[in-house]
Scaffold this active site. Sequence first.
Site, PDB file in Angstrom:
ATOM      1  N   GLU A   1       0.833  -1.202   0.000  1.00 40.96           N
ATOM      2  CA  GLU A   1       0.000   0.000   0.000  1.00 40.96           C
ATOM      3  C   GLU A   1       0.869   1.254   0.000  1.00 40.96           C
ATOM      4  O   GLU A   1       0.634   2.209  -0.753  1.00 40.96           O
ATOM      5  CB  GLU A   1      -0.912   0.035   1.225  1.00 40.96           C
ATOM      6  CG  GLU A   1      -2.059  -0.953   1.207  1.00 40.96           C
ATOM      7  CD  GLU A   1      -2.815  -0.911   2.516  1.00 40.96           C
ATOM      8  OE1 GLU A   1      -2.732   0.117   3.220  1.00 40.96           O
ATOM      9  OE2 GLU A   1      -3.468  -1.915   2.858  1.00 40.96           O
TER      10      GLU A   1
ATOM     11  N   ASP B   1       1.097   3.870  -3.063  1.00 40.58           N
ATOM     12  CA  ASP B   1       0.732   5.272  -2.850  1.00 40.58           C
ATOM     13  C   ASP B   1       1.806   6.195  -3.414  1.00 40.58           C
ATOM     14  O   ASP B   1       1.498   7.204  -4.080  1.00 40.58           O
ATOM     15  CB  ASP B   1       0.540   5.531  -1.356  1.00 40.58           C
ATOM     16  CG  ASP B   1       0.248   6.984  -1.059  1.00 40.58           C
ATOM     17  OD1 ASP B   1      -0.825   7.478  -1.458  1.00 40.58           O
ATOM     18  OD2 ASP B   1       1.099   7.648  -0.433  1.00 40.58           O
TER      19      ASP B   1
ATOM     20  N   ASP C   1      -7.095   1.328  -0.526  1.00 35.26           N
ATOM     21  CA  ASP C   1      -5.849   0.693  -0.088  1.00 35.26           C
ATOM     22  C   ASP C   1      -5.517  -0.521  -0.956  1.00 35.26           C
ATOM     23  O   ASP C   1      -4.342  -0.768  -1.272  1.00 35.26           O
ATOM     24  CB  ASP C   1      -5.968   0.245   1.369  1.00 35.26           C
ATOM     25  CG  ASP C   1      -5.968   1.416   2.340  1.00 35.26           C
ATOM     26  OD1 ASP C   1      -5.597   2.524   1.946  1.00 35.26           O
ATOM     27  OD2 ASP C   1      -6.353   1.202   3.518  1.00 35.26           O
TER      28      ASP C   1
ATOM     29  N   GLU D   1      -3.984   0.656  -4.229  1.00 39.30           N
ATOM     30  CA  GLU D   1      -2.586   1.033  -4.025  1.00 39.30           C
ATOM     31  C   GLU D   1      -1.709  -0.195  -3.830  1.00 39.30           C
ATOM     32  O   GLU D   1      -0.567  -0.242  -4.315  1.00 39.30           O
ATOM     33  CB  GLU D   1      -2.475   1.963  -2.820  1.00 39.30           C
ATOM     34  CG  GLU D   1      -3.114   3.320  -3.038  1.00 39.30           C
ATOM     35  CD  GLU D   1      -3.136   4.184  -1.805  1.00 39.30           C
ATOM     36  OE1 GLU D   1      -3.386   5.392  -1.926  1.00 39.30           O
ATOM     37  OE2 GLU D   1      -2.906   3.639  -0.701  1.00 39.30           O
TER      38      GLU D   1
END
Length: 302
Positions: free
Chosen positions: A55, A59, A138, A141
Amino acid sequence: MKRQKHFNGQDKQKLKLLIQEKTGYCIRSSCALSQAFRRRSFCAEEEGKSNEMFEFIGDQVLSYYVVKIISDRCCALNIEGDYSFRIRENYFTSLKQDIVSNEVLASIIDEWGVSEYLIVGRSDEKNQVDQQTKVKADLFESIIGAIAIDSKWNPVVLETAVRKSLNLDDRLQAIIQSDYKSMTINIDNAVTVLKELAEKEQCSMPKYEFSGPEVFGYDKDGNPIWYCSSSIINDITGITRCVYASSKKDAKKAVAYLMLCEHFQMQNQYGPNDFYPIWNYSDGRLVPNRNLFNGEQLSKEK
């Protein structure tokens, strides 16, 4: 949601094919694929590493490549040599945030239909976390993070995955067109809009050059033939357009409008959307002049 502890072979194959279709990259490692869907609640009860690191990586990858793609698409050195944003001033940050918002990323996961494959603990199962916007974001990502690791941070793979999964080119084009349409540009206000654009240093100030009936004479209906040409330099390139019309005013505003169409990537409201340097404007229609050196087509192409 139905709690599961691992993917079976059919699940893995389905997810690999779907992710490849949506991102342009096939995650080869089954371990990386499984970890991308494994939440911390499961690891606390069972074993293995969660997707939290993926994640985090995803990101950062999204942030970098979304900024890069927006910059490539919407920014350039202006005529003063300064780097500038082609859309609204001070809009870059909010545009980037809108593109990677939790709501947007969650909607993509919904479209893909993969949140049901989350590997979760009992608490997440009870709370139906697969329906939560943040959890879906999430997961998106995490998938991007898994692609980064599996591809060994291949920059072509990562930019393609971000561009393709977010449908970024089409979304940016829609945003740009929507932003420019709000300016209500038409052929009657084109000269004014282009002048204001130049005053804001979004392009060079246009200079209009004219020739009239003393050079081109009159058309078959007895109307004078006026010719106007002009050029601007915007953030991306130089734009030149020329127009034949039956009045000096019409020729000027048509030239300004055509340059705005290219600058803003707008559709020509008054005729075809051909990429052509010389045009005729007559009876409210703008059409390419295929005969580059003769204004006689002015009354023919309508």
